[in-house]
Design a protein around this motif. Structure first.
Motif, PDB file in Angstrom:
ATOM      1  N   PRO A  34       0.814  -1.228   0.000  1.00  0.00           N
ATOM      2  CA  PRO A  34       0.000   0.000   0.000  1.00  0.00           C
ATOM      3  C   PRO A  34       0.849   1.280   0.000  1.00  0.00           C
ATOM      4  O   PRO A  34       0.469   2.276  -0.627  1.00  0.00           O
ATOM      5  CB  PRO A  34      -0.823  -0.109   1.288  1.00  0.00           C
ATOM      6  N   LEU A  35       2.001   1.235   0.689  1.00  0.00           N
ATOM      7  CA  LEU A  35       2.871   2.408   0.687  1.00  0.00           C
ATOM      8  C   LEU A  35       3.479   2.647  -0.695  1.00  0.00           C
ATOM      9  O   LEU A  35       3.632   3.797  -1.121  1.00  0.00           O
ATOM     10  CB  LEU A  35       3.961   2.282   1.741  1.00  0.00           C
ATOM     11  N   TYR A  36       3.831   1.573  -1.394  1.00  0.00           N
ATOM     12  CA  TYR A  36       4.317   1.733  -2.775  1.00  0.00           C
ATOM     13  C   TYR A  36       3.250   2.400  -3.642  1.00  0.00           C
ATOM     14  O   TYR A  36       3.546   3.319  -4.411  1.00  0.00           O
ATOM     15  CB  TYR A  36       4.693   0.380  -3.387  1.00  0.00           C
ATOM     16  N   GLN A  37       2.035   1.916  -3.508  1.00  0.00           N
ATOM     17  CA  GLN A  37       0.949   2.500  -4.300  1.00  0.00           C
ATOM     18  C   GLN A  37       0.723   3.967  -3.933  1.00  0.00           C
ATOM     19  O   GLN A  37       0.542   4.812  -4.799  1.00  0.00           O
ATOM     20  CB  GLN A  37      -0.323   1.685  -4.105  1.00  0.00           C
ATOM     21  N   ALA A  38       0.749   4.259  -2.631  1.00  0.00           N
ATOM     22  CA  ALA A  38       0.569   5.641  -2.183  1.00  0.00           C
ATOM     23  C   ALA A  38       1.727   6.517  -2.647  1.00  0.00           C
ATOM     24  O   ALA A  38       1.532   7.693  -2.985  1.00  0.00           O
ATOM     25  CB  ALA A  38       0.445   5.682  -0.656  1.00  0.00           C
ATOM     26  N   SER A  39       2.909   5.955  -2.699  1.00  0.00           N
ATOM     27  CA  SER A  39       4.080   6.697  -3.171  1.00  0.00           C
ATOM     28  C   SER A  39       3.931   7.061  -4.651  1.00  0.00           C
ATOM     29  O   SER A  39       4.280   8.174  -5.066  1.00  0.00           O
ATOM     30  CB  SER A  39       5.347   5.862  -2.957  1.00  0.00           C
ATOM     31  N   GLU A  40       3.408   6.124  -5.439  1.00  0.00           N
ATOM     32  CA  GLU A  40       3.193   6.402  -6.858  1.00  0.00           C
ATOM     33  C   GLU A  40       2.171   7.512  -7.064  1.00  0.00           C
ATOM     34  O   GLU A  40       2.231   8.255  -8.047  1.00  0.00           O
ATOM     35  CB  GLU A  40       2.757   5.131  -7.582  1.00  0.00           C
ATOM     36  N   LEU A  41       1.240   7.633  -6.118  1.00  0.00           N
ATOM     37  CA  LEU A  41       0.228   8.688  -6.198  1.00  0.00           C
ATOM     38  C   LEU A  41       0.717   9.990  -5.577  1.00  0.00           C
ATOM     39  O   LEU A  41       0.026  11.012  -5.640  1.00  0.00           O
ATOM     40  CB  LEU A  41      -1.056   8.235  -5.496  1.00  0.00           C
ATOM     41  N   GLY A  42       1.878   9.935  -4.933  1.00  0.00           N
ATOM     42  CA  GLY A  42       2.452  11.132  -4.333  1.00  0.00           C
ATOM     43  C   GLY A  42       1.963  11.441  -2.931  1.00  0.00           C
ATOM     44  O   GLY A  42       2.251  12.502  -2.392  1.00  0.00           O
ATOM     45  N   VAL A  44       2.673   9.636  -0.141  1.00  0.00           N
ATOM     46  CA  VAL A  44       3.739   9.357   0.832  1.00  0.00           C
ATOM     47  C   VAL A  44       5.062   9.458   0.090  1.00  0.00           C
ATOM     48  O   VAL A  44       5.126   9.364  -1.139  1.00  0.00           O
ATOM     49  CB  VAL A  44       3.605   7.959   1.510  1.00  0.00           C
ATOM     50  N   THR A  45       6.127   9.620   0.862  1.00  0.00           N
ATOM     51  CA  THR A  45       7.446   9.766   0.251  1.00  0.00           C
ATOM     52  C   THR A  45       8.122   8.410   0.078  1.00  0.00           C
ATOM     53  O   THR A  45       7.740   7.421   0.719  1.00  0.00           O
ATOM     54  CB  THR A  45       8.347  10.655   1.121  1.00  0.00           C
ATOM     55  N   LYS A  46       9.140   8.414  -0.761  1.00  0.00           N
ATOM     56  CA  LYS A  46       9.963   7.197  -0.915  1.00  0.00           C
ATOM     57  C   LYS A  46      10.612   6.842   0.417  1.00  0.00           C
ATOM     58  O   LYS A  46      10.823   5.674   0.715  1.00  0.00           O
ATOM     59  CB  LYS A  46      11.037   7.399  -1.987  1.00  0.00           C
ATOM     60  N   GLN A  47      10.934   7.848   1.217  1.00  0.00           N
ATOM     61  CA  GLN A  47      11.524   7.608   2.536  1.00  0.00           C
ATOM     62  C   GLN A  47      10.555   6.816   3.422  1.00  0.00           C
ATOM     63  O   GLN A  47      10.985   5.953   4.189  1.00  0.00           O
ATOM     64  CB  GLN A  47      11.903   8.943   3.199  1.00  0.00           C
ATOM     65  N   ASP A  48       9.266   7.105   3.316  1.00  0.00           N
ATOM     66  CA  ASP A  48       8.265   6.343   4.080  1.00  0.00           C
ATOM     67  C   ASP A  48       8.285   4.869   3.674  1.00  0.00           C
ATOM     68  O   ASP A  48       8.180   3.981   4.515  1.00  0.00           O
ATOM     69  CB  ASP A  48       6.860   6.917   3.855  1.00  0.00           C
ATOM     70  N   VAL A  49       8.427   4.637   2.376  1.00  0.00           N
ATOM     71  CA  VAL A  49       8.482   3.267   1.865  1.00  0.00           C
ATOM     72  C   VAL A  49       9.744   2.573   2.363  1.00  0.00           C
ATOM     73  O   VAL A  49       9.686   1.430   2.839  1.00  0.00           O
ATOM     74  CB  VAL A  49       8.418   3.244   0.320  1.00  0.00           C
ATOM     75  N   LEU A  50      10.875   3.269   2.300  1.00  0.00           N
ATOM     76  CA  LEU A  50      12.131   2.678   2.774  1.00  0.00           C
ATOM     77  C   LEU A  50      12.075   2.362   4.264  1.00  0.00           C
ATOM     78  O   LEU A  50      12.578   1.335   4.714  1.00  0.00           O
ATOM     79  CB  LEU A  50      13.304   3.620   2.474  1.00  0.00           C
ATOM     80  N   GLN A  51      11.455   3.228   5.027  1.00  0.00           N
ATOM     81  CA  GLN A  51      11.313   2.971   6.460  1.00  0.00           C
ATOM     82  C   GLN A  51      10.455   1.726   6.711  1.00  0.00           C
ATOM     83  O   GLN A  51      10.768   0.906   7.565  1.00  0.00           O
ATOM     84  CB  GLN A  51      10.708   4.178   7.160  1.00  0.00           C
ATOM     85  N   ALA A  52       9.394   1.584   5.942  1.00  0.00           N
ATOM     86  CA  ALA A  52       8.539   0.394   6.081  1.00  0.00           C
ATOM     87  C   ALA A  52       9.310  -0.865   5.692  1.00  0.00           C
ATOM     88  O   ALA A  52       9.171  -1.910   6.333  1.00  0.00           O
ATOM     89  CB  ALA A  52       7.286   0.543   5.227  1.00  0.00           C
ATOM     90  N   GLU A  53      10.136  -0.767   4.646  1.00  0.00           N
ATOM     91  CA  GLU A  53      10.940  -1.927   4.241  1.00  0.00           C
ATOM     92  C   GLU A  53      11.921  -2.324   5.342  1.00  0.00           C
ATOM     93  O   GLU A  53      12.136  -3.499   5.598  1.00  0.00           O
ATOM     94  CB  GLU A  53      11.683  -1.633   2.940  1.00  0.00           C
TER      95      GLU A  53
END
Length: 126
Positions: A34-42, A44-53
């Protein structure tokens, strides 16, 4: 001291691997995707995705450890040896063993199941 039933021990370690895999997969599906999808929509940030990873790392490590435990556990039958091979190949586990220890355990499984002597005896890492 009583020796545990090999079938029961095998079932326990393979159940632990399935639980660890399910936890890792659920985190990926419920948090990371879901964070990847939200990142593609702008949103959330890529940093949010990296933190989740990074949050998934303990689950990944736990799964890797359970895979290695399964491989090192004596297999009760040939179908279990095949399951070990598939699991180890699918998860890249054989690449993490030193001195071909994982493969030697598989050889020992086959020798024991086939009741063929010789070779090296490997002991479970447990």
């Amino acid at each position: 001291m009583n020796n545990p039933n090999p079938r029961t021990t095998w079932e326990s370690v393979t159940a632990a691997e399935r639980i660890a895999r399910a936890s890792m997969d659920q985190y990926r599906d419920d948090i990371i995707q879901p964070l990847y999808q939200a990142s593609e929509l702008g949103s959330v940030t890529k940093q949010d995705v990296l933190q989740a990873e990074r949050g998934q790392e303990p689950l990944t490590l736990a799964h890797m450890q359970t895979v290695e435990t399964v491989i090192m556990e004596p297999a009760p039958d040939l179908a279990s040896v095949l399951a070990k091979l598939e699991l180890g190949l699918d998860d890249g586990a054989f690449d993490r063993f030193d001195n071909d220890a994982g493969l030697r355990v598989l050889i020992d499984d086959i020798r024991r199941i086939a009741n063929v002597g010789g070779g090296h005896e490997c002991k479970s890492a447990n």
